[in-house]
Design a protein around this motif. Structure first.
Motif, PDB file in Angstrom:
ATOM      1  N   GLU A 170      -2.624  15.917  18.535  1.00 33.04           N
ATOM      2  CA  GLU A 170      -1.818  16.003  19.763  1.00 33.04           C
ATOM      3  C   GLU A 170      -2.681  16.142  21.020  1.00 33.04           C
ATOM      4  O   GLU A 170      -2.235  15.879  22.131  1.00 33.04           O
ATOM      5  CB  GLU A 170      -0.859  17.192  19.678  1.00 33.04           C
ATOM      6  CG  GLU A 170       0.194  17.095  18.599  1.00 33.04           C
ATOM      7  CD  GLU A 170      -0.312  17.490  17.231  1.00 33.04           C
ATOM      8  OE1 GLU A 170       0.404  17.244  16.244  1.00 33.04           O
ATOM      9  OE2 GLU A 170      -1.439  18.056  17.149  1.00 33.04           O
ATOM     10  N   VAL A 171      -3.912  16.605  20.839  1.00 31.99           N
ATOM     11  CA  VAL A 171      -4.827  16.848  21.962  1.00 31.99           C
ATOM     12  C   VAL A 171      -6.045  15.953  21.816  1.00 31.99           C
ATOM     13  O   VAL A 171      -6.704  15.950  20.767  1.00 31.99           O
ATOM     14  CB  VAL A 171      -5.283  18.325  21.995  1.00 31.99           C
ATOM     15  CG1 VAL A 171      -6.241  18.562  23.168  1.00 31.99           C
ATOM     16  CG2 VAL A 171      -4.083  19.257  22.069  1.00 31.99           C
ATOM     17  N   GLY A 172      -6.340  15.168  22.850  1.00 33.91           N
ATOM     18  CA  GLY A 172      -7.517  14.311  22.785  1.00 33.91           C
ATOM     19  C   GLY A 172      -7.312  13.032  23.571  1.00 33.91           C
ATOM     20  O   GLY A 172      -6.452  12.952  24.452  1.00 33.91           O
ATOM     21  N   ASP A 173      -8.084  12.023  23.220  1.00 35.35           N
ATOM     22  CA  ASP A 173      -8.052  10.758  23.958  1.00 35.35           C
ATOM     23  C   ASP A 173      -7.383   9.631  23.183  1.00 35.35           C
ATOM     24  O   ASP A 173      -7.388   8.485  23.620  1.00 35.35           O
ATOM     25  CB  ASP A 173      -9.482  10.347  24.326  1.00 35.35           C
ATOM     26  CG  ASP A 173     -10.176  11.408  25.186  1.00 35.35           C
ATOM     27  OD1 ASP A 173      -9.497  11.958  26.075  1.00 35.35           O
ATOM     28  OD2 ASP A 173     -11.368  11.692  24.949  1.00 35.35           O
ATOM     29  N   GLY A 174      -6.807   9.944  22.020  1.00 38.61           N
ATOM     30  CA  GLY A 174      -6.152   8.918  21.222  1.00 38.61           C
ATOM     31  C   GLY A 174      -4.847   8.452  21.851  1.00 38.61           C
ATOM     32  O   GLY A 174      -4.264   9.135  22.703  1.00 38.61           O
ATOM     33  N   THR A 181      -7.829  16.482  26.427  1.00 38.85           N
ATOM     34  CA  THR A 181      -8.459  17.766  26.133  1.00 38.85           C
ATOM     35  C   THR A 181      -8.605  18.611  27.396  1.00 38.85           C
ATOM     36  O   THR A 181      -8.362  19.826  27.377  1.00 38.85           O
ATOM     37  CB  THR A 181      -9.840  17.551  25.477  1.00 38.85           C
ATOM     38  OG1 THR A 181      -9.674  16.769  24.294  1.00 38.85           O
ATOM     39  CG2 THR A 181     -10.486  18.875  25.109  1.00 38.85           C
ATOM     40  N   GLY A 182      -8.953  17.968  28.500  1.00 36.97           N
ATOM     41  CA  GLY A 182      -9.119  18.710  29.751  1.00 36.97           C
ATOM     42  C   GLY A 182      -7.824  19.325  30.244  1.00 36.97           C
ATOM     43  O   GLY A 182      -7.794  20.495  30.637  1.00 36.97           O
ATOM     44  N   ARG A 183      -6.761  18.548  30.221  1.00 36.66           N
ATOM     45  CA  ARG A 183      -5.480  19.079  30.688  1.00 36.66           C
ATOM     46  C   ARG A 183      -4.986  20.183  29.760  1.00 36.66           C
ATOM     47  O   ARG A 183      -4.494  21.223  30.227  1.00 36.66           O
ATOM     48  CB  ARG A 183      -4.432  17.965  30.774  1.00 36.66           C
ATOM     49  CG  ARG A 183      -3.028  18.497  31.096  1.00 36.66           C
ATOM     50  CD  ARG A 183      -2.086  17.437  31.583  1.00 36.66           C
ATOM     51  NE  ARG A 183      -0.714  17.895  31.558  1.00 36.66           N
ATOM     52  CZ  ARG A 183      -0.182  18.761  32.415  1.00 36.66           C
ATOM     53  NH1 ARG A 183      -0.933  19.273  33.377  1.00 36.66           N
ATOM     54  NH2 ARG A 183       1.074  19.126  32.323  1.00 36.66           N
ATOM     55  N   PHE A 184      -5.136  19.987  28.465  1.00 36.71           N
ATOM     56  CA  PHE A 184      -4.677  20.999  27.522  1.00 36.71           C
ATOM     57  C   PHE A 184      -5.466  22.294  27.706  1.00 36.71           C
ATOM     58  O   PHE A 184      -4.881  23.386  27.698  1.00 36.71           O
ATOM     59  CB  PHE A 184      -4.828  20.487  26.092  1.00 36.71           C
ATOM     60  CG  PHE A 184      -4.238  21.401  25.055  1.00 36.71           C
ATOM     61  CD1 PHE A 184      -2.862  21.487  24.892  1.00 36.71           C
ATOM     62  CD2 PHE A 184      -5.050  22.177  24.249  1.00 36.71           C
ATOM     63  CE1 PHE A 184      -2.307  22.333  23.939  1.00 36.71           C
ATOM     64  CE2 PHE A 184      -4.510  23.025  23.291  1.00 36.71           C
ATOM     65  CZ  PHE A 184      -3.136  23.099  23.142  1.00 36.71           C
ATOM     66  N   THR A 185      -6.765  22.177  27.873  1.00 36.35           N
ATOM     67  CA  THR A 185      -7.596  23.366  28.094  1.00 36.35           C
ATOM     68  C   THR A 185      -7.148  24.111  29.337  1.00 36.35           C
ATOM     69  O   THR A 185      -7.010  25.342  29.342  1.00 36.35           O
ATOM     70  CB  THR A 185      -9.073  22.973  28.215  1.00 36.35           C
ATOM     71  OG1 THR A 185      -9.482  22.274  27.031  1.00 36.35           O
ATOM     72  CG2 THR A 185      -9.964  24.200  28.397  1.00 36.35           C
ATOM     73  N   SER A 186      -6.884  23.370  30.411  1.00 32.00           N
ATOM     74  CA  SER A 186      -6.426  23.988  31.655  1.00 32.00           C
ATOM     75  C   SER A 186      -5.082  24.682  31.472  1.00 32.00           C
ATOM     76  O   SER A 186      -4.883  25.813  31.939  1.00 32.00           O
ATOM     77  CB  SER A 186      -6.317  22.920  32.750  1.00 32.00           C
ATOM     78  OG  SER A 186      -5.830  23.464  33.958  1.00 32.00           O
ATOM     79  N   LEU A 187      -4.155  24.034  30.771  1.00 29.55           N
ATOM     80  CA  LEU A 187      -2.828  24.620  30.548  1.00 29.55           C
ATOM     81  C   LEU A 187      -2.918  25.899  29.728  1.00 29.55           C
ATOM     82  O   LEU A 187      -2.285  26.915  30.057  1.00 29.55           O
ATOM     83  CB  LEU A 187      -1.927  23.617  29.823  1.00 29.55           C
ATOM     84  CG  LEU A 187      -1.421  22.422  30.633  1.00 29.55           C
ATOM     85  CD1 LEU A 187      -0.743  21.411  29.724  1.00 29.55           C
ATOM     86  CD2 LEU A 187      -0.472  22.879  31.727  1.00 29.55           C
ATOM     87  N   VAL A 188      -3.718  25.868  28.661  1.00 22.38           N
ATOM     88  CA  VAL A 188      -3.830  27.036  27.786  1.00 22.38           C
ATOM     89  C   VAL A 188      -4.478  28.202  28.514  1.00 22.38           C
ATOM     90  O   VAL A 188      -4.008  29.349  28.429  1.00 22.38           O
ATOM     91  CB  VAL A 188      -4.609  26.655  26.503  1.00 22.38           C
ATOM     92  CG1 VAL A 188      -5.001  27.894  25.729  1.00 22.38           C
ATOM     93  CG2 VAL A 188      -3.770  25.730  25.630  1.00 22.38           C
ATOM     94  N   LEU A 189      -5.547  27.932  29.263  1.00 25.48           N
ATOM     95  CA  LEU A 189      -6.187  29.005  30.027  1.00 25.48           C
ATOM     96  C   LEU A 189      -5.210  29.604  31.044  1.00 25.48           C
ATOM     97  O   LEU A 189      -5.141  30.828  31.213  1.00 25.48           O
ATOM     98  CB  LEU A 189      -7.424  28.467  30.753  1.00 25.48           C
ATOM     99  CG  LEU A 189      -8.630  28.101  29.885  1.00 25.48           C
ATOM    100  CD1 LEU A 189      -9.725  27.478  30.745  1.00 25.48           C
ATOM    101  CD2 LEU A 189      -9.165  29.325  29.145  1.00 25.48           C
ATOM    102  N   GLY A 190      -4.449  28.737  31.715  1.00 23.59           N
ATOM    103  CA  GLY A 190      -3.484  29.228  32.697  1.00 23.59           C
ATOM    104  C   GLY A 190      -2.401  30.087  32.077  1.00 23.59           C
ATOM    105  O   GLY A 190      -1.988  31.100  32.647  1.00 23.59           O
TER     106      GLY A 190
END
Length: 239
Positions: A170-174, A181-190
């Motif tokens: 679900e997370v990545g460039d596929g 990955t960048g957007r997911f990382t930002s969302l999770v940190l937030g």
């Protein structure tokens, strides 16, 4: 631990699931608008299997709307999206699979707190309500509904995140990824920052939007590690 492992620790906490699956009858499913179209598929399957006969869709035009539009376009779905609330788009996606009179729409909310505040006004005599949200926001959404419904002692809220996000799927460039990955990382940190009960968070010691949410030690360790390596993704806990 790898980034994928640390993201999994945090996202498994955020993607709250109170039940293993939507199999037991409930009075109402509240589906929050988001960019996660899989939410619609989960709710449609629950309706078709008789889990609930009523669906309340909550969501106006907010920060996730453009990502929902992109997801619709990427999948080449035949749904109008221009300047439309997320709830209306989700309703159109559902209507081929759900009776029209089973759907109620709340289309003014623009964030988790408003989802809970506005949707709670449309919850009347129901005793069991399932909440389905973007998994990165599922735990905060549940806390927001607990606050909005705190005087309804008869009401049982059940969270069911539609997917459990994994890097490489679900997370990545596929082509089938829901998040980069960048957007997911930002969302999770937030989200972890919002849930922390401190001066910068949404708990009683901060903005007091939600009641205290306990965050496990391993989740906080993962948060600190990823935040330290991705300072450009660490933003104030707004939204």
């Amino acid at each position: 631990m790898t980034l994928a492992g640390e993201l999994r620790v945090m996202s498994d906490f955020l993607a709250r699931r109170d039940v293993a699956g939507l199999t037991e009858p409930v009075d109402l499913i509240v589906l929050m608008g988001s960019a996660v179209i899989e939410s619609v598929e989960v709710v449609a399957a629950a309706y078709q299997s008789g889990v609930a006969r009523r669906i309340l869709i909550s969501g106006g035009i907010g920060h996730s709307t453009r990502y929902l539009v992109e997801a619709i376009e990427r999948r080449k779905l035949d749904v109008a999206t221009n300047a439309r609330p997320e709830s209306h788009i989700f309703a159109d996606l559902l209507r081929d699979q759900v009776d029209r009179d089973a759907i109620t729409i709340e289309d003014q909310s623009t964030n988790c707190g408003e989802n809970a505040e506005f949707a709670s006004r449309l919850i009347t005599d129901e005793k069991t309500v399932v909440l389905v949200q973007d998994p990165t926001m599922q735990r905060r959404t549940h806390a927001s509904f607990e606050r909005a419904c705190r005087d309804r002692r008869h009401l049982e809220l059940i969270s069911f995140a539609p997917v459990l996000p994994r890097v490489g799927a679900e997370v990545g460039d596929g082509p089938d990824a829901i998040w980069s990955t960048g957007r997911f990382t930002s969302l999770v940190l937030g989200e972890i920052r919002r849930l922390r009960d401190d001066a910068d968070g949404y708990g009683p010691r901060g903005r007091d939007f939600i009641d205290h949410v306990g965050i496990p030690a391993d989740v906080l360790v993962a948060y600190r590690n990823v935040a330290a390596r991705n300072q450009e993704l660490v933003r104030p806990a707004g939204g």
